[in-house]
Write an enzyme that holds these catalytic residues in place. Structure first.
Site, mmCIF file in Angstrom:
data_model
loop_
_atom_site.group_PDB
_atom_site.id
_atom_site.type_symbol
_atom_site.label_atom_id
_atom_site.label_comp_id
_atom_site.label_asym_id
_atom_site.label_seq_id
_atom_site.Cartn_x
_atom_site.Cartn_y
_atom_site.Cartn_z
ATOM 1 N N ASP A 72 40.289 39.222 53.110
ATOM 2 C CA ASP A 72 41.427 38.298 53.330
ATOM 3 C C ASP A 72 41.944 38.449 54.473
ATOM 4 O O ASP A 72 42.906 37.977 55.089
ATOM 5 C CB ASP A 72 42.635 38.642 52.107
ATOM 6 C CG ASP A 72 42.221 38.013 50.857
ATOM 7 O OD1 ASP A 72 41.572 36.930 50.936
ATOM 8 O OD2 ASP A 72 42.463 38.780 49.705
ATOM 9 N N HIS A 169 42.536 31.607 45.175
ATOM 10 C CA HIS A 169 41.805 31.340 46.342
ATOM 11 C C HIS A 169 40.727 30.264 46.232
ATOM 12 O O HIS A 169 40.148 30.219 44.957
ATOM 13 C CB HIS A 169 41.197 32.703 46.776
ATOM 14 C CG HIS A 169 42.209 33.629 47.613
ATOM 15 N ND1 HIS A 169 41.907 34.900 47.421
ATOM 16 C CD2 HIS A 169 43.190 33.416 48.205
ATOM 17 C CE1 HIS A 169 42.997 35.755 47.979
ATOM 18 N NE2 HIS A 169 43.588 34.750 48.900
ATOM 19 N N CYS A 256 35.372 38.848 48.137
ATOM 20 C CA CYS A 256 36.480 39.496 48.557
ATOM 21 C C CYS A 256 36.499 41.099 49.332
ATOM 22 O O CYS A 256 37.335 41.566 49.900
ATOM 23 C CB CYS A 256 37.558 39.943 47.380
ATOM 24 S SG CYS A 256 37.901 38.388 46.509
#
Length: 265
Positions: A72, A169, A256
């Site tokens: 992120d 997301h 992630c």
């Protein structure tokens, strides 16, 4: 630029911190087990290294419970990196912590800096021809527009799409398998956002399997989704299953946990 979206020489990861038990989550299904998460994370890093990649494993950041989810914080592209501006206030400092590591690897690092701009890497799917960015609770139109401006002279094409309601997301529900193929949930692919790509749908009830990563010759997917695994195997992919039960408690998945890239020489 061929294979730029799934063949990489480097990855950056960050070890989970003890503060991970305070990480953000959409639904509270219990605190993650730190020791089990550490074991899963070690298997993830080892698998990336098995592909021949150089993996830079950063130390834990106790001040940032969600800092294991390094994706992120930045977008790594062939010509440079862009430091994101996370939409969760508690995560803003994570991007600044990542910047020096990217500067050590890239000749040029740019930053999302608008005070009204919010954008997280989990909402960004890079393909061979374009960058798809999903608007979500963590990524807004202003942030997407700023990313488009920052990367235009690198020859990048940014396309705004939409993350399904209630989904954290964009990449929670999709991942790139190769230059032509995307793995997706039906709720996302039915929007038509992947027109022109070949689609493989995850099995019904296995929506959490949509977040995989293609890293060189391997597809890393979360363990526990046998019907989706079998679809990938039938399509000819080499699959490695990684435990993800603890990251899943914090809405985290395979993508992630790393920044994946090949720095420009």
């Amino acid at each position: 630029m061929s294979d730029r979206s799934y063949r990489f020489s480097h990855a950056i990861t960050r070890k989970p911190s003890a503060s991970i038990v305070a990480g953000l989550r959409a639904v509270d299904t219990g605190a993650p087990d730190l020791q089990l998460m550490l074991a899963h994370h070690a298997a993830y890093v080892a698998t990336l290294r098995d592909t021949g990649a150089t993996v830079i494993e950063l130390e834990p950041l106790e001040a940032y419970p969600d800092s294991v989810f390094v994706e992120d914080t930045a977008l790594c592209l062939p010509k440079g990196a862009v430091v994101m501006r996370p939409g969760a206030p508690s995560r803003l400092g994570e991007a600044a912590e990542m910047a020096p590591h990217l500067e050590a690897l890239y000749g040029e690092v740019r930053r999302i800096s608008g005070t009204d701009s919010f954008i997280e890497g989990g909402d960004i799917l890079m393909t061979e021809s374009e960058i798809l960015v999903g608007r979500s609770a963590r990524t807004n139109a202003v942030g997407i527009a700023e990313l488009a401006r920052l990367t235009a002279d690198w020859g990048e094409v940014v396309r705004e799409v939409h993350t399904p309601p209630g989904v954290l997301h964009f990449k929670t529900d999709c991942s790139l398998l190769d230059a032509e193929t995307i793995l997706s949930t039906v709720r996302l692919s039915s929007s038509g956002c992947f027109k022109g790509y070949r689609l493989i749908d995850v099995a019904e009830g296995e929506e959490a399997a949509a977040n995989t990563i293609r890293f060189n010759d391997l597809v890393l997917m979360p363990a526990g989704f046998p019907r989706t695994r079998d679809r990938l195997l039938a399509a000819g992919y080499t699959v490695r299953e990684i435990g993800n039960s603890e990251c899943a408690k914090l809405d985290g998945g395979m993508s992630c946990l790393s920044l994946r890239f090949t720095p420009k020489a």
